[in-house]
Design a protein around this motif. Structure first.
Motif, PDB file in Angstrom:
ATOM      1  N   TYR A 104       0.814  -1.214   0.000  1.00 29.15           N
ATOM      2  CA  TYR A 104       0.000   0.000   0.000  1.00 29.15           C
ATOM      3  C   TYR A 104       0.849   1.266   0.000  1.00 29.15           C
ATOM      4  O   TYR A 104       0.425   2.301  -0.508  1.00 29.15           O
ATOM      5  CB  TYR A 104      -0.956  -0.011   1.194  1.00 29.15           C
ATOM      6  CG  TYR A 104      -1.991  -1.097   1.103  1.00 29.15           C
ATOM      7  CD1 TYR A 104      -2.707  -1.305  -0.078  1.00 29.15           C
ATOM      8  CD2 TYR A 104      -2.256  -1.935   2.183  1.00 29.15           C
ATOM      9  CE1 TYR A 104      -3.654  -2.313  -0.170  1.00 29.15           C
ATOM     10  CE2 TYR A 104      -3.206  -2.935   2.097  1.00 29.15           C
ATOM     11  CZ  TYR A 104      -3.896  -3.125   0.911  1.00 29.15           C
ATOM     12  OH  TYR A 104      -4.847  -4.116   0.824  1.00 29.15           O
ATOM     13  N   GLU A 105       2.025   1.197   0.576  1.00 29.03           N
ATOM     14  CA  GLU A 105       2.908   2.367   0.531  1.00 29.03           C
ATOM     15  C   GLU A 105       3.351   2.644  -0.907  1.00 29.03           C
ATOM     16  O   GLU A 105       3.386   3.801  -1.347  1.00 29.03           O
ATOM     17  CB  GLU A 105       4.114   2.157   1.438  1.00 29.03           C
ATOM     18  CG  GLU A 105       4.983   3.401   1.564  1.00 29.03           C
ATOM     19  CD  GLU A 105       6.006   3.286   2.685  1.00 29.03           C
ATOM     20  OE1 GLU A 105       6.981   4.053   2.639  1.00 29.03           O
ATOM     21  OE2 GLU A 105       5.832   2.449   3.577  1.00 29.03           O
ATOM     22  N   SER A 106       3.666   1.582  -1.647  1.00 29.20           N
ATOM     23  CA  SER A 106       4.034   1.755  -3.055  1.00 29.20           C
ATOM     24  C   SER A 106       2.855   2.306  -3.857  1.00 29.20           C
ATOM     25  O   SER A 106       3.029   3.162  -4.726  1.00 29.20           O
ATOM     26  CB  SER A 106       4.494   0.418  -3.645  1.00 29.20           C
ATOM     27  OG  SER A 106       5.645  -0.059  -2.977  1.00 29.20           O
ATOM     28  N   LEU A 107       1.660   1.799  -3.572  1.00 32.26           N
ATOM     29  CA  LEU A 107       0.468   2.281  -4.264  1.00 32.26           C
ATOM     30  C   LEU A 107       0.243   3.765  -3.984  1.00 32.26           C
ATOM     31  O   LEU A 107      -0.048   4.556  -4.888  1.00 32.26           O
ATOM     32  CB  LEU A 107      -0.742   1.459  -3.827  1.00 32.26           C
ATOM     33  CG  LEU A 107      -2.056   1.619  -4.596  1.00 32.26           C
ATOM     34  CD1 LEU A 107      -2.887   0.337  -4.484  1.00 32.26           C
ATOM     35  CD2 LEU A 107      -2.889   2.783  -4.083  1.00 32.26           C
ATOM     36  N   SER A 108       0.383   4.152  -2.710  1.00 30.85           N
ATOM     37  CA  SER A 108       0.191   5.552  -2.329  1.00 30.85           C
ATOM     38  C   SER A 108       1.216   6.456  -3.008  1.00 30.85           C
ATOM     39  O   SER A 108       0.894   7.563  -3.453  1.00 30.85           O
ATOM     40  CB  SER A 108       0.280   5.681  -0.800  1.00 30.85           C
ATOM     41  OG  SER A 108       0.115   7.012  -0.386  1.00 30.85           O
ATOM     42  N   GLU A 109       2.457   6.008  -3.076  1.00 32.85           N
ATOM     43  CA  GLU A 109       3.488   6.795  -3.765  1.00 32.85           C
ATOM     44  C   GLU A 109       3.146   6.975  -5.241  1.00 32.85           C
ATOM     45  O   GLU A 109       3.355   8.053  -5.806  1.00 32.85           O
ATOM     46  CB  GLU A 109       4.844   6.104  -3.622  1.00 32.85           C
ATOM     47  CG  GLU A 109       5.444   6.169  -2.231  1.00 32.85           C
ATOM     48  CD  GLU A 109       6.760   5.434  -2.148  1.00 32.85           C
ATOM     49  OE1 GLU A 109       7.195   4.875  -3.181  1.00 32.85           O
ATOM     50  OE2 GLU A 109       7.362   5.406  -1.057  1.00 32.85           O
ATOM     51  N   GLN A 110       2.609   5.933  -5.859  1.00 33.50           N
ATOM     52  CA  GLN A 110       2.252   6.025  -7.270  1.00 33.50           C
ATOM     53  C   GLN A 110       1.117   7.026  -7.484  1.00 33.50           C
ATOM     54  O   GLN A 110       1.102   7.747  -8.486  1.00 33.50           O
ATOM     55  CB  GLN A 110       1.854   4.642  -7.796  1.00 33.50           C
ATOM     56  CG  GLN A 110       1.598   4.591  -9.289  1.00 33.50           C
ATOM     57  CD  GLN A 110       2.832   4.915 -10.113  1.00 33.50           C
ATOM     58  OE1 GLN A 110       3.965   4.718  -9.655  1.00 33.50           O
ATOM     59  NE2 GLN A 110       2.645   5.408 -11.316  1.00 33.50           N
ATOM     60  N   GLU A 115      -0.533  12.411  -9.573  1.00 34.28           N
ATOM     61  CA  GLU A 115      -1.244  13.656  -9.283  1.00 34.28           C
ATOM     62  C   GLU A 115      -0.347  14.880  -9.345  1.00 34.28           C
ATOM     63  O   GLU A 115      -0.834  16.003  -9.264  1.00 34.28           O
ATOM     64  CB  GLU A 115      -1.900  13.569  -7.893  1.00 34.28           C
ATOM     65  CG  GLU A 115      -3.012  12.550  -7.797  1.00 34.28           C
ATOM     66  CD  GLU A 115      -4.129  12.819  -8.782  1.00 34.28           C
ATOM     67  OE1 GLU A 115      -4.639  13.952  -8.798  1.00 34.28           O
ATOM     68  OE2 GLU A 115      -4.490  11.904  -9.539  1.00 34.28           O
ATOM     69  N   GLY A 116       0.933  14.685  -9.452  1.00 36.72           N
ATOM     70  CA  GLY A 116       1.860  15.806  -9.554  1.00 36.72           C
ATOM     71  C   GLY A 116       2.332  16.291  -8.200  1.00 36.72           C
ATOM     72  O   GLY A 116       1.786  15.936  -7.154  1.00 36.72           O
ATOM     73  N   GLY A 117       3.340  17.105  -8.205  1.00 38.31           N
ATOM     74  CA  GLY A 117       3.915  17.606  -6.962  1.00 38.31           C
ATOM     75  C   GLY A 117       4.962  16.645  -6.415  1.00 38.31           C
ATOM     76  O   GLY A 117       5.393  15.702  -7.081  1.00 38.31           O
ATOM     77  N   ALA A 118       5.362  16.872  -5.166  1.00 38.79           N
ATOM     78  CA  ALA A 118       6.402  16.057  -4.538  1.00 38.79           C
ATOM     79  C   ALA A 118       5.854  14.684  -4.178  1.00 38.79           C
ATOM     80  O   ALA A 118       4.665  14.502  -3.968  1.00 38.79           O
ATOM     81  CB  ALA A 118       6.926  16.750  -3.284  1.00 38.79           C
ATOM     82  N   VAL A 119       6.751  13.707  -4.120  1.00 41.10           N
ATOM     83  CA  VAL A 119       6.406  12.343  -3.685  1.00 41.10           C
ATOM     84  C   VAL A 119       7.197  12.087  -2.402  1.00 41.10           C
ATOM     85  O   VAL A 119       8.344  11.639  -2.452  1.00 41.10           O
ATOM     86  CB  VAL A 119       6.753  11.306  -4.765  1.00 41.10           C
ATOM     87  CG1 VAL A 119       6.351   9.910  -4.306  1.00 41.10           C
ATOM     88  CG2 VAL A 119       6.063  11.649  -6.075  1.00 41.10           C
ATOM     89  N   PRO A 120       6.593  12.385  -1.234  1.00 42.97           N
ATOM     90  CA  PRO A 120       7.342  12.256   0.021  1.00 42.97           C
ATOM     91  C   PRO A 120       7.715  10.810   0.316  1.00 42.97           C
ATOM     92  O   PRO A 120       6.979   9.886  -0.023  1.00 42.97           O
ATOM     93  CB  PRO A 120       6.366  12.792   1.079  1.00 42.97           C
ATOM     94  CG  PRO A 120       5.330  13.550   0.317  1.00 42.97           C
ATOM     95  CD  PRO A 120       5.236  12.887  -1.015  1.00 42.97           C
ATOM     96  N   GLU A 121       8.847  10.623   0.951  1.00 42.48           N
ATOM     97  CA  GLU A 121       9.288   9.312   1.418  1.00 42.48           C
ATOM     98  C   GLU A 121       9.696   9.448   2.870  1.00 42.48           C
ATOM     99  O   GLU A 121      10.340  10.422   3.265  1.00 42.48           O
ATOM    100  CB  GLU A 121      10.464   8.809   0.577  1.00 42.48           C
ATOM    101  CG  GLU A 121      10.099   8.522  -0.882  1.00 42.48           C
ATOM    102  CD  GLU A 121      11.264   7.972  -1.674  1.00 42.48           C
ATOM    103  OE1 GLU A 121      12.330   7.759  -1.052  1.00 42.48           O
ATOM    104  OE2 GLU A 121      11.115   7.756  -2.883  1.00 42.48           O
ATOM    105  N   SER A 122       9.307   8.459   3.663  1.00 48.40           N
ATOM    106  CA  SER A 122       9.582   8.534   5.100  1.00 48.40           C
ATOM    107  C   SER A 122      11.073   8.422   5.399  1.00 48.40           C
ATOM    108  O   SER A 122      11.548   8.964   6.396  1.00 48.40           O
ATOM    109  CB  SER A 122       8.821   7.421   5.829  1.00 48.40           C
ATOM    110  OG  SER A 122       9.307   6.147   5.449  1.00 48.40           O
ATOM    111  N   GLY A 123      11.795   7.698   4.553  1.00 44.59           N
ATOM    112  CA  GLY A 123      13.213   7.498   4.815  1.00 44.59           C
ATOM    113  C   GLY A 123      13.493   6.490   5.915  1.00 44.59           C
ATOM    114  O   GLY A 123      14.641   6.336   6.342  1.00 44.59           O
TER     115      GLY A 123
END
Length: 288
Positions: A104-110, A115-123
């Protein structure tokens, strides 16, 4: 009312997104299928054992005459099963998200990418993310359990317990279900549980418009499994709105579009063309 419709709109938009990206629909179904098997077994066990549980909890009613004993324990059995179903709806999402955290994290990133804009990552490492998800889910379930006990007690009030209390129960379920789903996107943005709850309280009607229809849909067998990928996508879209990221992305797109437009050419000063003087090109006659 506008926020209520907006929340439902995000739910529909999330379902449309996964159907437009069919690969992600199949990708997101796997954790839900595993959870479905676990919860089906648990609810079947509760259905068979609810009568015995009610009889064990009400020994004082053993000497009651018919039909009062049957009516009383039948009512309590129904309440126990409804409470179990209520907790199942809430915990299903938490358990499914925990099982399918990488999916689901991969799905949310996609969704963020499209949708455009930044793609945040928790790191954070996967183990750390799973620990935070489990910890936050337990805190949410603790709140849900308190509401469940309170609503269970209020269910004994005549008329109100059979009308108002179930409606409140669906609202509570929808609210916390939305919290669990938006946590996928918000956790990537390093938003803590307390901040998430404040954020959701600021737009309660938006949250209920998303969560309550989803809770009602989850009551239908198998539906929860097929709606989960779209629910995660829709929750990501709603998280973007709650944080104002959609406005930022639209503003950036507008600036990019404006910068890409051809600049109007500056007007060049008019240069008069040299024309021959009057008289066929001869100067004035010389004076004598």
């Amino acid at each position: 009312m506008r926020d209520l419709a907006g929340g439902f709109g995000h739910l529909l938009a999330g379902q449309r997104w996964v159907f437009r990206h069919g690969r992600w629909l199949g990708f997101g179904l796997l954790p839900g299928l595993v959870s479905l098997v676990l919860y089906t077994g648990a609810l079947i066990g509760l259905g068979y054992g609810a009568d015995d549980l009610t009889a064990w909890a009400t020994p004082f009613a053993d000497g009651w005459s018919a039909p009062w004993l049957g009516l009383f324990r039948g009512f309590l059995t129904g309440l126990v099963f409804c409470l179990g179903l209520f907790l199942a709806v809430i915990t299903f999402t938490a358990v499914t998200l925990l099982i399918g955290q990488p999916f689901y994290e991969s799905l949310s990133e996609q969704v963020d990418r499209t949708e455009g804009g930044a793609v945040p990552e928790s790191g954070l490492s996967l183990g750390r993310e799973l620990w935070i998800s489990a910890r936050d889910s337990l805190k949410v379930l603790g709140r849900v359990a308190l509401y469940g006990i309170l609503l269970f007690a209020l269910g004994f009030i005549p008329v109100v317990g059979q009308t108002v209390v179930p409606a409140i129960g669906f609202c509570v379920s929808g609210y916390f279900l939305t919290e669990e789903l938006t946590a996928v996107a918000l956790q990537r943005r390093r938003t803590e549980l307390a901040e998430r709850l404040v954020l959701l309280r600021s737009r309660r009607m938006l949250v209920l418009g998303f969560g309550v229809p989803l809770v009602l849909a989850f009551l239908v067998p198998l539906v929860a499994v097929f709606l989960m990928p779209g629910a995660v996508a829709g929750a990501t879209l709603m998280a973007r709105e709650l944080l104002g990221e959609d406005d930022t992305a639209e503003g950036a797109d507008a600036q990019d579009a404006e910068g890409a437009q051809p600049q109007p050419q500056q007007a060049q000063p008019h240069q008069p063309q040299s024309q021959p003087p009057a008289g066929g090109g001869f100067g004035p006659p010389p004076r004598i």
